[in-house]
Every structure is written in structure tokens, then in C-alpha cells.
Motif scaffolding. Structure first.
Motif: not given
Length: 182
Positions: A1-9, A92-101
Motif C-alpha cells: 500500500m502506498s504511503k498516501d493510501n495509508e494516510v487516507v486509510a 477498505i481492508d486497510s481502513v479496517a486494519v487501521e480501525f482495529f489498531k
């Protein structure tokens, strides 16, 4: 995942987390996000459909509504629809992972991978959680048990970037290193 997508997630996850916390539905939203993550990760067709640039946003939102409207809360559904609307269906899956954190941090939970020769019982998981949660500075562990046929016996536990090796092969390697030093 790109850094931008990580920030957005992280931003979307933080917004959903704050809403869930304010509405006192954190546990329900966490359960819903677990379902969303499982569906998105296990359905490659859905992932490619949501990420496809030539599929209309309205069509993507219709599929998301049909897929999740009866199984997740309105907060989660709205977040998914917003992600699709803004052409972010691929994270969507990255948002879920960040939410769990965020949710785990709130409840003082750490994720742990436990490698063992055979599946662990609930009692064994509870015992490991009790012992190793203290070492990680958390109240409890969310244990994912992975079977590793290469272990001779015992368990190997990974919490974050720390590994606790209580396997027989790990103990033998430590004994060998001690003998070589002498």
C-alpha cells in the motif's frame, strides 16, 4: 500500500472510530469491520470490482449496499459508501486494519500470532493471553493461532515486533549457542 493510501486509510478509520466511540457502539462497529474485512479479503472479485476505474460509482455503491446493508451498522455502511464515492474502494481492508489498531489501543489489546504444532484450546489461549499481555503492557491479547509443523513442540509468540520463542527447537538453539561460547 502506498504511503498516501495509508494516510487516507488512517483518516477514514479514525473518523469511524470517533463516531463509534461517541455513539457507544465501538464493539458493534468492530464486529462489523471484522465482517467487512473478511468479505473484502476473501472475495477477490469484489476487490477488483471496487477498484475498477471503468465501473460507475453508482453501480459500486449498489453492490456495497446489497452486500452489507443487512449485516453491518449504518455507520459502517456509510463509511463504505463514502469510500466508494471517493474512489477509495481499494483501501477498505486497510481502513479496517487501521480501525482495529485504534480499537485495540482503546481497550488495551495487543494482537499476537502464536505458532504451535497443534491448534490451541481456548484455555491455552486464555493462559497465554494472561501471561504475555502483561509482558506487552496490555490487558489482553487477541490471539491468532498458526499451525507450524516445523516446530518440535512448545510455542512461538509474536507480539508486534517482539518474538518469544518457547519452542523446543528454540530452546535447543539457545543451548547450542551456550555450549559454543564455552
Amino acid at each position: 500500500m502506498s504511503k498516501d493510501n495509508e494516510v487516507v486509510a488512517k483518516r477514514y478509520a479514525a473518523a469511524l472510530f470517533e463516531i463509534a466511540k461517541e455513539q457507544n457502539v465501538l464493539a458493534q462497529v468492530e464486529k462489523d469491520m471484522e465482517l467487512v474485512k473478511d468479505v473484502v479479503l476473501n472475495k477477490a472479485e469484489l476487490q477488483s470490482f471496487l477498484a475498477h476505474p471503468k465501473v460507475a460509482v453508482a453501480k459500486k455503491q449498489h453492490v456495497v449496499k446489497e452486500s452489507f446493508s443487512k449485516s453491518v451498522s449504518q455507520h459502517v455502511l456509510n463509511t463504505l459508501l463514502l469510500l466508494v464515492e471517493r474512489h477509495r474502494g481499494d483501501i477498505i481492508d486497510s481502513v479496517a486494519v487501521e480501525f482495529f489498531k485504534l480499537a485495540y489501543e482503546e481497550r488495551s489489546v495487543a494482537e499476537a500470532k502464536v505458532y504451535s504444532v497443534k491448534p490451541l484450546s481456548d484455555a491455552e489461549k486464555a493462559s497465554l493471553s494472561e501471561i504475555f499481555a502483561k509482558k506487552a503492557g496490555k490487558k489482553t491479547l487477541k490471539i491468532e493461532n498458526k499451525i507450524d509443523k516445523n516446530l518440535l513442540g512448545g510455542v512461538k509468540i509474536q507480539i508486534g515486533n517482539r518474538i518469544y520463542d518457547g519452542s523446543v527447537s528454540g530452546k535447543l538453539a539457545r543451548i547450542e549457542r551456550q555450549l559454543v561460547r564455552k
